[in-house]
Design an enzyme around this catalytic site. Structure first.
Site, short mmCIF file in Angstrom:
data_model
loop_
_atom_site.label_atom_id
_atom_site.label_comp_id
_atom_site.label_asym_id
_atom_site.label_seq_id
_atom_site.Cartn_x
_atom_site.Cartn_y
_atom_site.Cartn_z
N ASP A 190 1.62 -8.00 1.99
CA ASP A 190 1.07 -6.28 1.96
C ASP A 190 -0.29 -6.52 3.40
OD1 ASP A 190 0.61 -3.80 -0.31
OD2 ASP A 190 -1.18 -4.48 1.33
N ASN A 198 -6.98 2.83 8.14
CA ASN A 198 -6.08 4.78 8.11
C ASN A 198 -7.76 5.86 8.00
OD1 ASN A 198 -3.42 5.53 8.03
ND2 ASN A 198 -3.28 3.80 6.79
N HIS A 203 -3.88 8.44 11.11
CA HIS A 203 -2.55 7.61 10.19
C HIS A 203 -1.56 7.70 11.16
CE1 HIS A 203 -2.11 8.41 6.00
NE2 HIS A 203 -0.79 8.25 6.63
N ASP A 207 0.33 3.88 11.85
CA ASP A 207 1.87 3.81 11.79
C ASP A 207 2.04 3.23 13.20
OD1 ASP A 207 2.70 5.90 10.10
OD2 ASP A 207 2.70 7.52 11.18
N GLU A 233 2.84 0.14 2.91
CA GLU A 233 2.41 -1.15 4.27
C GLU A 233 2.60 -2.94 3.47
OE1 GLU A 233 0.71 -1.28 1.20
OE2 GLU A 233 -1.17 -1.29 1.79
P1 GH3 Z 1 -5.38 -3.17 -0.75
O1 GH3 Z 1 -5.69 -4.56 0.14
O2 GH3 Z 1 -5.49 -3.39 -1.89
O3 GH3 Z 1 -3.52 -3.37 -0.22
O4 GH3 Z 1 -6.01 -2.16 -0.17
P2 GH3 Z 1 -5.43 -0.92 0.88
O5 GH3 Z 1 -6.12 0.03 1.12
O6 GH3 Z 1 -3.90 -1.80 2.11
O7 GH3 Z 1 -4.46 -0.27 -0.66
P3 GH3 Z 1 -3.92 0.90 -0.97
O8 GH3 Z 1 -2.77 0.88 -1.74
O9 GH3 Z 1 -5.24 1.56 -1.45
O10 GH3 Z 1 -3.11 2.08 0.13
C1 GH3 Z 1 -2.60 1.45 0.96
C2 GH3 Z 1 -2.47 2.52 2.12
O11 GH3 Z 1 -2.09 2.25 3.20
C3 GH3 Z 1 -2.54 3.71 1.88
C4 GH3 Z 1 -2.27 5.31 2.92
O12 GH3 Z 1 -3.54 5.10 4.23
C5 GH3 Z 1 -1.35 3.64 3.76
N1 GH3 Z 1 0.38 3.47 4.61
C6 GH3 Z 1 1.34 3.71 3.47
N2 GH3 Z 1 2.07 4.58 4.07
C7 GH3 Z 1 1.48 4.40 5.73
C8 GH3 Z 1 1.80 4.69 6.48
O13 GH3 Z 1 3.51 4.63 6.73
N3 GH3 Z 1 1.49 5.08 7.08
C9 GH3 Z 1 0.13 4.84 7.50
N4 GH3 Z 1 -0.53 5.03 9.02
N5 GH3 Z 1 -0.24 4.45 6.79
C10 GH3 Z 1 -0.23 3.89 5.10
MG MG Z 2 -2.78 -3.10 0.85
MG MG Z 3 0.05 -1.73 -1.31
#
Ligand code: GH3
Ligand code: MG
Ligand code: MG
Ligand code: MG
Length: 322
Positions: A190, A198, A203, A207, A233
């Site tokens: 992760d 982001n 975004h 990506d 992610e």
């Molecule tokens: P942690 O270290 O605890 O994992 O913190 P985090 O911020 O990575 O975790 P959190 O679950 O709060 O957020 C995950 C983020 O990943 C939310 C979103 O902005 C981003 N994300 C998820 N899928 C995508 C994607 O397909 N594209 C982009 N650009 N961002 C994504």
């Molecule tokens: Mg994360």
């Molecule tokens: Mg996550």
């Protein structure tokens, strides 16, 4: 007006020299490519070396007669081929029925009338053309279906495998562990503080980073390992024939390579560059779902212990039969 056909590959099998030459001339005059054989086995060898669209074959010939030739062709031609076979029989010879049953498409009687022969070759050409078109359409459909199958199992952003492929790939693993003693580790990765990235860079930039990190992880894995986009992610690596300790070494290498990309993190993130955390569990004799839960718990611990680290499942909490 009947449709025009493309030149056909024709084999004439006839032991009578005069008739063979006549048939050869008629075929060539119609613009087709013609090879001649003086018996069935010669024609058969020619067909095997370079398949014909149309075979015009006498019935009675030395070595291999027309009936045997028909049988050979229908037994050995691949099912998608259509080799049109025209038998040349005596006028009152009712054995043509046997020939049709053996795979011939039609028959023409001796003495051969040139006009009739020409019309029949043209009609055979139309059948061959329809078969060719069907075959081309079939191949195109098969290709489309293979592409659709692949696309349905590929994550459109990162181009690695998606959850559907994961589900299919995981299905046989439990059996391989319990029946054949294979071992697998699952590593759930992760990206750390990715929401902050982001929020800061947008975004689209996020990506691009997801793609780059997916490629980086993939590059570090072994050829038999599987990598899947597990969630937004999150990536899941399935590592066959690795102990937990080996998997930890491998995933630490992956983690270091991601850190070495030196992707500047958001200014409000606790880290200077983007990193990943990973949790690893081994698929013992238990369910795959349990293994993923244990990997997730290990990932949670990696996060809690400061991120940018790899944690193994807590073996002490696993019942002994797993
Ligand atoms: P942690 O270290 O605890 O994992 O913190 P985090 O911020 O990575 O975790 P959190 O679950 O709060 O957020 C995950 C983020 O990943 C939310 C979103 O902005 C981003 N994300 C998820 N899928 C995508 C994607 O397909 N594209 C982009 N650009 N961002 C994504
Ligand atoms: Mg994360
Ligand atoms: Mg996550
Ligand atoms: Mg003969």
């Amino acid at each position: 007006m009947a449709r025009k056909t493309e030149p056909l590959q024709v084999i004439v099998a006839e032991d009578d020299v005069d008739l063979r030459e006549l048939l050869h001339r008629v075929v060539c005059d119609l613009g087709h490519c013609c090879r001649t054989a003086s018996d069935g086995s010669e024609a058969w060898a020619m067909h095997r070396a370079n398949p014909a669209d149309l075979i015009i074959s006498d019935w009675q010939m030395p070595h291999m007669d027309g009936l045997q030739l028909c049988q050979k062709i229908s037994e050995t031609d691949p099912p998608q081929w259509h080799t049109h076979v025209m038998l040349v029989t005596g006028r009152n010879d009712k054995r043509f029925v046997e020939g049709l049953r053996a795979g011939a498409d039609e028959y023409i009687t001796k003495p051969v009338e040139i006009e009739e022969l020409e019309a029949r070759i043209e009609a055979a050409g139309r059948v061959v053309m329809v078969q060719r078109e069907l075959q081309a359409n079939n191949s195109a459909l098969q290709l489309d279906s293979a592409r659709d199958h692949q696309a349905a199992r590929t994550d459109p952003l990162t181009a690695i495998s998606n959850r559907l492929r994961l589900k299919e790939d995981l299905a046989p693993l439990e059996g391989r562990v319990s029946r054949y003693g294979h071992r697998y580790c699952a590593a759930l990765c992760d990206i750390d503080w990715f929401k902050a990235y982001n929020d800061s860079f947008g975004h689209v930039a996020g990506d691009e980073v997801l793609c780059l990190i997916a490629r980086t992880i993939q590059k570090q894995l072994r050829s038999g390992d599987g990598l899947y986009r597990y969630g937004g992610e999150e990536f899941l690596a399935i590592l066959p024939e690795q102990s937990l300790e080996d998997a930890k070494i491998g995933m630490d290498r992956v983690r270091t390579e991601v850190e070495k990309l030196s992707i500047r993190h958001a200014s409000n993130a606790p880290q200077r560059v983007l990193t990943i955390s990973a949790g690893i569990a081994e698929l013992g004799g238990g369910a795959v779902g349990d293994c993923l839960l244990r990997a997730d718990a290990a990932l949670y611990r990696a996060k809690a212990l400061g991120r940018n680290r790899v944690e193994l499942e807590d073996r002490a909490s696993i019942p002994p039969n797993l």
